[in-house]
Design a protein around this motif. Structure first.
Motif, PDB file in Angstrom:
ATOM      1  N   GLN A  69     -12.490  -8.708  42.874  1.00  8.46           N
ATOM      2  CA  GLN A  69     -12.343  -7.256  42.798  1.00  8.46           C
ATOM      3  C   GLN A  69     -11.772  -6.888  41.439  1.00  8.46           C
ATOM      4  O   GLN A  69     -10.814  -7.504  40.971  1.00  8.46           O
ATOM      5  CB  GLN A  69     -11.410  -6.778  43.911  1.00  8.46           C
ATOM      6  N   MET A  70     -12.347  -5.881  40.832  1.00 11.95           N
ATOM      7  CA  MET A  70     -11.850  -5.340  39.570  1.00 11.95           C
ATOM      8  C   MET A  70     -11.599  -3.860  39.778  1.00 11.95           C
ATOM      9  O   MET A  70     -12.352  -3.200  40.495  1.00 11.95           O
ATOM     10  CB  MET A  70     -12.859  -5.558  38.444  1.00 11.95           C
ATOM     11  N   VAL A  71     -10.548  -3.349  39.202  1.00  7.15           N
ATOM     12  CA  VAL A  71     -10.233  -1.934  39.347  1.00  7.15           C
ATOM     13  C   VAL A  71      -9.859  -1.342  38.001  1.00  7.15           C
ATOM     14  O   VAL A  71      -9.442  -2.045  37.083  1.00  7.15           O
ATOM     15  CB  VAL A  71      -9.077  -1.694  40.351  1.00  7.15           C
ATOM     16  N   LEU A  72     -10.039  -0.049  37.895  1.00  6.57           N
ATOM     17  CA  LEU A  72      -9.563   0.739  36.770  1.00  6.57           C
ATOM     18  C   LEU A  72      -8.883   1.941  37.390  1.00  6.57           C
ATOM     19  O   LEU A  72      -9.550   2.849  37.911  1.00  6.57           O
ATOM     20  CB  LEU A  72     -10.699   1.170  35.860  1.00  6.57           C
TER      21      LEU A  72
END
Length: 145
Positions: free
Chosen positions: A140-143
């Motif tokens: 999972q990648m978030v900004l």
């Protein structure tokens, strides 16, 4: 179990449970208190977020949040089970499975039900696996903004 969608009048009842959820092993990173109450102001008329109270024999047992989206990967609606929280005195009695079954009946045409579970929350992970959930190993990648 019985279920009722939240209203703004439920805010003072729900926020202590939300706070407890975000201070538990269900979450593996700190979340500021001013953010966890945010969904409450959005509930009326918000198409994507559904907040629901859970009752057992008329007593408040917990709450849940779900959001909906379209998933091209599965070709249909995805129900994201954002949060399920049961008050401590209602845990370990099979209510979690009943809550999940209720969610499934609410969205019978959905192609996927998705949730997140931390490695520390093995009790929840075991329940989810018994209910048919499998790990989907994406990173999972978030900004955040």
């Amino acid at each position: 179990l019985t279920f009722r969608d939240m209203t703004l009048d439920d805010r003072d009842t729900v926020l202590p449970m939300v706070d407890a959820f975000y201070r538990s092993n269900a979450v593996d990173h700190p979340v500021p208190r001013e953010i966890v109450g945010g969904p409450f102001w959005l509930l009326p008329g918000m198409a994507l977020l559904r907040g629901t109270l859970i009752f057992e024999e008329g007593r408040l047992a917990g709450y849940l949040y779900v959001t909906l989206c379209y998933s091209a990967e599965v070709g249909g609606t995805c129900v994201f089970i954002e949060e399920v929280y049961l008050l401590p005195e209602f845990r370990g009695r099979g209510l979690g499975r009943q809550v999940l079954e209720w969610i499934f009946t609410q969205y019978p045409d959905s192609r996927r039900f998705r949730l997140e579970v931390t490695q520390m929350n093995q009790g929840a992970a075991h329940l989810y696996e018994k209910c048919g959930f499998q790990y989907l190993r994406y990173d999972q990648m978030v900004l955040d903004r």
